[in-house]
Structures are given as C-alpha cells and as structure tokens.
Design a protein around this motif. Sequence first.
Motif, PDB file in Angstrom:
ATOM      1  N   THR A  37       1.884 -10.245  -2.566  1.00 46.04           N
ATOM      2  CA  THR A  37       1.747  -8.834  -2.883  1.00 46.04           C
ATOM      3  C   THR A  37       0.815  -8.673  -4.075  1.00 46.04           C
ATOM      4  N   THR A  39      -0.678  -5.634  -6.312  1.00 39.90           N
ATOM      5  CA  THR A  39      -0.548  -4.195  -6.535  1.00 39.90           C
ATOM      6  C   THR A  39      -1.645  -3.602  -7.410  1.00 39.90           C
ATOM      7  N   THR A  40      -2.350  -4.474  -8.152  1.00 40.34           N
ATOM      8  CA  THR A  40      -3.388  -3.976  -9.057  1.00 40.34           C
ATOM      9  C   THR A  40      -4.607  -4.884  -9.015  1.00 40.34           C
ATOM     10  N   TYR A 116      -1.624  -3.568   0.250  1.00 38.40           N
ATOM     11  CA  TYR A 116      -0.578  -2.959  -0.574  1.00 38.40           C
ATOM     12  C   TYR A 116      -0.828  -1.471  -0.759  1.00 38.40           C
ATOM     13  N   ARG A 117      -2.052  -1.118  -1.126  1.00 33.93           N
ATOM     14  CA  ARG A 117      -2.358   0.282  -1.369  1.00 33.93           C
ATOM     15  C   ARG A 117      -2.153   1.115  -0.112  1.00 33.93           C
ATOM     16  N   ASN A 120       1.647   1.429   0.564  1.00 34.35           N
ATOM     17  CA  ASN A 120       2.297   2.176  -0.503  1.00 34.35           C
ATOM     18  C   ASN A 120       1.971   3.661  -0.429  1.00 34.35           C
ATOM     19  N   GLU A 184      -9.777  -0.077  -5.182  1.00 32.86           N
ATOM     20  CA  GLU A 184      -8.837   0.774  -5.909  1.00 32.86           C
ATOM     21  C   GLU A 184      -9.181   2.257  -5.778  1.00 32.86           C
TER      22      GLU A 184
END
Length: 201
Positions: A37, A39-40, A116-117, A120, A184
């Motif tokens: 995972t 996330t950033t 992930y993005r 989410n 992002e």
Amino acid sequence: MNEDRGVSVLALPRALRQATRDVVHEMFDRLLSSDVTVTTNAEAQALLADQEDTEALTDAIQRFVAIATPVARIALRGARLTRIPWVLVASSAISIGVTVRNGVRELQAIAALLAYRFENETGAPPDPAVLQKLTLELYLKPRRTPNLTEVGLPLAQLARRWIVSGVFGRSTRRKTEKALDAAERLDMRQIASWTRSHHGP
C-alpha cells in the motif's frame, strides 16, 4: 543528442516487445496480488529503494536483457557513433539490466500510488488494464495528460527508454519523481467515470 539517436529510433523485434510485455504484466500481477500500500508520494519514494520485489521477476528481466543487449549493440555499431567508447558497448548487458530493475521498481511505485488513490477516492479498485495504461503513460510522459483512448500499451516506447537509459547510464529517477507528482494530481473520479463509460461498471 546525436549519440543516442541510433538507439532511440531503432526498430524493435517482436521478441523484444513480448519480453517487455512479460516484465510489465508480471510486475502488475505481483503488485495487485500483494498487500503493498502506497498512500503518499513519500511512501512511493521509499518503495523505490526496495529491491525485494524485483527478485521475483528475475527470469522476465533476464529475458528482456538477453534480447535487448544485441539490439542495442547493433544500433550503436551501425550508427557510426565515433564518440561512444567500446567499453560502453561491451558493458551494455549489465547496465541495461540495472536500468530495467530500477524501472520495475519505478513502475511499481507509480502503480501502487495510483491504485491506492483510485480506490480511496472512488470506493472501488481500478480496472487492471486502465491501471497499467495510466502507469506507463505517466512513467513515459509525466508532463502530459495520460491518453487512455489509445488502444494498447506503449511497450515499444518503454523498451526504448530502458535501452537508451541503460546504454548511456542515464538515471530515470527524476522523470519518475515527476510521474509521481503527476499521479498525485490526477482526478480519479474523472478516470473512474471514463472507465465506466468505456469498460462498463
């Protein structure tokens, strides 16, 4: 640059395109079946330092290098590149191998952040084919909006990127960092809407 023109425009045999496809598909299959995972952007950067995942792709990477190396050497010799030292040609197998391993980690980092993005922000995992397309488009052209309407993956461009970067010892990290920045900023809901309209719910 004139020195890499002979390699950057080289024709790729079908076997090399297939070897590129194998590396990409095996990488995505492993990523999607794992619990990785990201996330950033910072976590993606940390993933770039992890060499464990590339070990599982050793066979696919070695097949790519075995086919790509003679292609690169023929291109270099045929391009009359007088400023290219022989040692560069002789060590091309090692340098291409290093570049591909780094490239696999870079693709993993971009894909993991995108996956992930997407989930989410939309509540559902991304379509694997769309995730592959997005990842390669950002990896190769981080400054451009990903073109999802064009059928097929840009495998030839990916193979050329790895060969040219490997032969001339060029790092692909800066472009990868730009790709992560672009990942992002993507509007995942817009991509989800496009996916539903073209691939169904």
